[in-house]
Design an enzyme around this catalytic site. Sequence first.
Site, short mmCIF file in Angstrom:
data_model
loop_
_atom_site.label_atom_id
_atom_site.label_comp_id
_atom_site.label_asym_id
_atom_site.label_seq_id
_atom_site.Cartn_x
_atom_site.Cartn_y
_atom_site.Cartn_z
N GLY A 67 1.75 -6.44 -1.12
CA GLY A 67 0.53 -7.13 -0.69
C GLY A 67 -0.53 -6.27 -0.05
N SER A 68 -1.26 -6.89 0.87
CA SER A 68 -2.53 -6.39 1.38
C SER A 68 -2.44 -5.02 2.04
CB SER A 68 -3.06 -7.40 2.38
OG SER A 68 -4.04 -6.82 3.21
N SER A 69 -3.54 -4.27 1.93
CA SER A 69 -3.63 -2.97 2.59
C SER A 69 -3.68 -3.14 4.10
CB SER A 69 -4.86 -2.22 2.12
OG SER A 69 -6.01 -2.78 2.68
N SER A 70 -3.93 -4.35 4.61
CA SER A 70 -3.92 -4.57 6.05
C SER A 70 -2.53 -4.35 6.63
CB SER A 70 -4.38 -6.00 6.37
OG SER A 70 -5.67 -6.19 5.86
N SER A 71 -1.52 -4.26 5.78
CA SER A 71 -0.17 -3.94 6.25
C SER A 71 -0.14 -2.58 6.95
CB SER A 71 0.82 -3.94 5.08
OG SER A 71 1.06 -5.26 4.66
#
Lengths: 146, 423
Positions: A67-71
């Site tokens: 999933g998201s690069s906000s990880s």
Amino acid sequence: VTGVSGRTFRGHALVLGIAEGEATVLDEPLSFWGGVDSSTGVIVDRRHPQVGSSLRGRVLLMPSGRGSSSSSSVLAEAMRAGAAPAAILLLRPDPIVAIGAMVGSELYGMSLPVLVVGEEEYRCIRTGCSVSVRADGRRAEVRLED
Amino acid sequence: MKLTERDERLLAGERGEGAALAMRIVVGVGRATGAEELLDVAAAHVDGCLYHGQASLDFADRLARSGATVSVPTTLNVGSLDLLHPGLYRGDPETARKARRLMDAYVEMGCEPTWTCAPYQLTANRPSAGEHVAWAESNAIVFANSVLGARTERYGDFIDVSAAIAGRVPASGLHLDGNRRARVLFDLSGLPARLLEHDVLYPVLGYLVGRHSGGDVPALVGLPAGSASEDRLKALGAAAASSGSVALFHAVGITPEAPSLDEALAGGEPARSVEVTPEMVRQARDALTTTESKRLAAVSLGTPHFSLGEFAELVPLLEEGGRIHPEVDLYVSTSRGVLADVEERGWLDALERAGAQVVVDTCTYVTPILRRKDGPVMTNSAKWAHYAPANVGVEVVFGSLEECVLSAISGEVRRDGRLWQDL
């Protein structure tokens, strides 16, 4: 493979560092963003079979992030809060996980080694095993203890 | 990995400790992805200006305070605050203060305060076909790669501004020819022609394509060339990026790298083909609605940010329809750049007369703006419908722009039966 106590094998280091801890092997992929509380290290994704488990101080094994690069931010934030895993072992290189660990290390002077390991070795490690990880510029090693 | 002399000098601190840190991140990502060398980028789009906690601020502060600046033209994605309408923010003031400091730090580094997830709508910032850029924000990435034919990997937190400062990225992923060819085909010949002519199909189709792509680059066969506007391709890409991390799609006969199916496949064979049926479209549409409840709390438009063309469709609908129901809030998220054009055309008055609230610099699903969350929120955006339930804790109803406006005026969900009769 059975009776792997004391076994040492090599991995490929994405992020250098030294760590040890008990293993947590994820049954399913996990996105840190929306999946882990960065202040406690607890899995909060309600669809994940290991929801409620804490990753704090664990040697985390997952095939790859999701999933998201906000990880990346969530992992760096968990390092700041002292709630991050001690090390992460992957089956496939994952830049999002590597970036979070690199930035957390740079900002907070911590070590969170991230290694890619072979499938056979990955499958030897069960949740609860004691694992030590050592990745410096020359070698990247994973050692299973009893 | 092969580094140039310039790369080594940057690592050694020639442009300061902040720039050296940025370069260490770029090189570290290059090693993690197995890149053999780095490439120059012509521009960057940075997403790190959205507040995700103290670590995101510590990182930006470390760079900004060391005097690091971007070395290529760099636009900024949304922040957590609407700086033109600060009263819209309903979150905690301490978070707002840090979110503001974060936004300021990126401007100090020389980024342009565009505050938009749709930098491709700003004509000065459109990369050209074949150009390497470092773009973050999933909908901007898929638009740059697919619709503009530029080349960017899926950049995100930390690596985006690092690449902008270094002006370099690892030569890997979608920067390389071999990773850009289509591997999964979506055949649209089974869909009713009338549906292909309506805006509402595109986010639904994107959502479906994302779910069935399985990480492979998709090619869509059968989109009518005349009807695939940039706004429709924006909606399609944003949805596919949300449901399936799609960073590049080809629409045969439409997008620049797919004049023909053979070129989309770069002469190869597809790994698989998906025949898209009306039933699949119906299922994808239904997955975007989480409630049967009809009494609306709000309507949210503009994810990704509303374009001038979309305002041109919305304004007459509101002028003809009358005032929005007093218990319903209608939000339209856009960039301050597009808002200036909207004002110039005299449309802002019409929007305000109808009771619409324009939101700039941020978006209603990434920060606390919604006044009411005690009823469903209707949207024409698959991306908003996908993320808002978890991000801001609301039920969602998906519909066309016309259905959204009709519902905002009546106060409850209204459907256009003719629109969906073919499914």
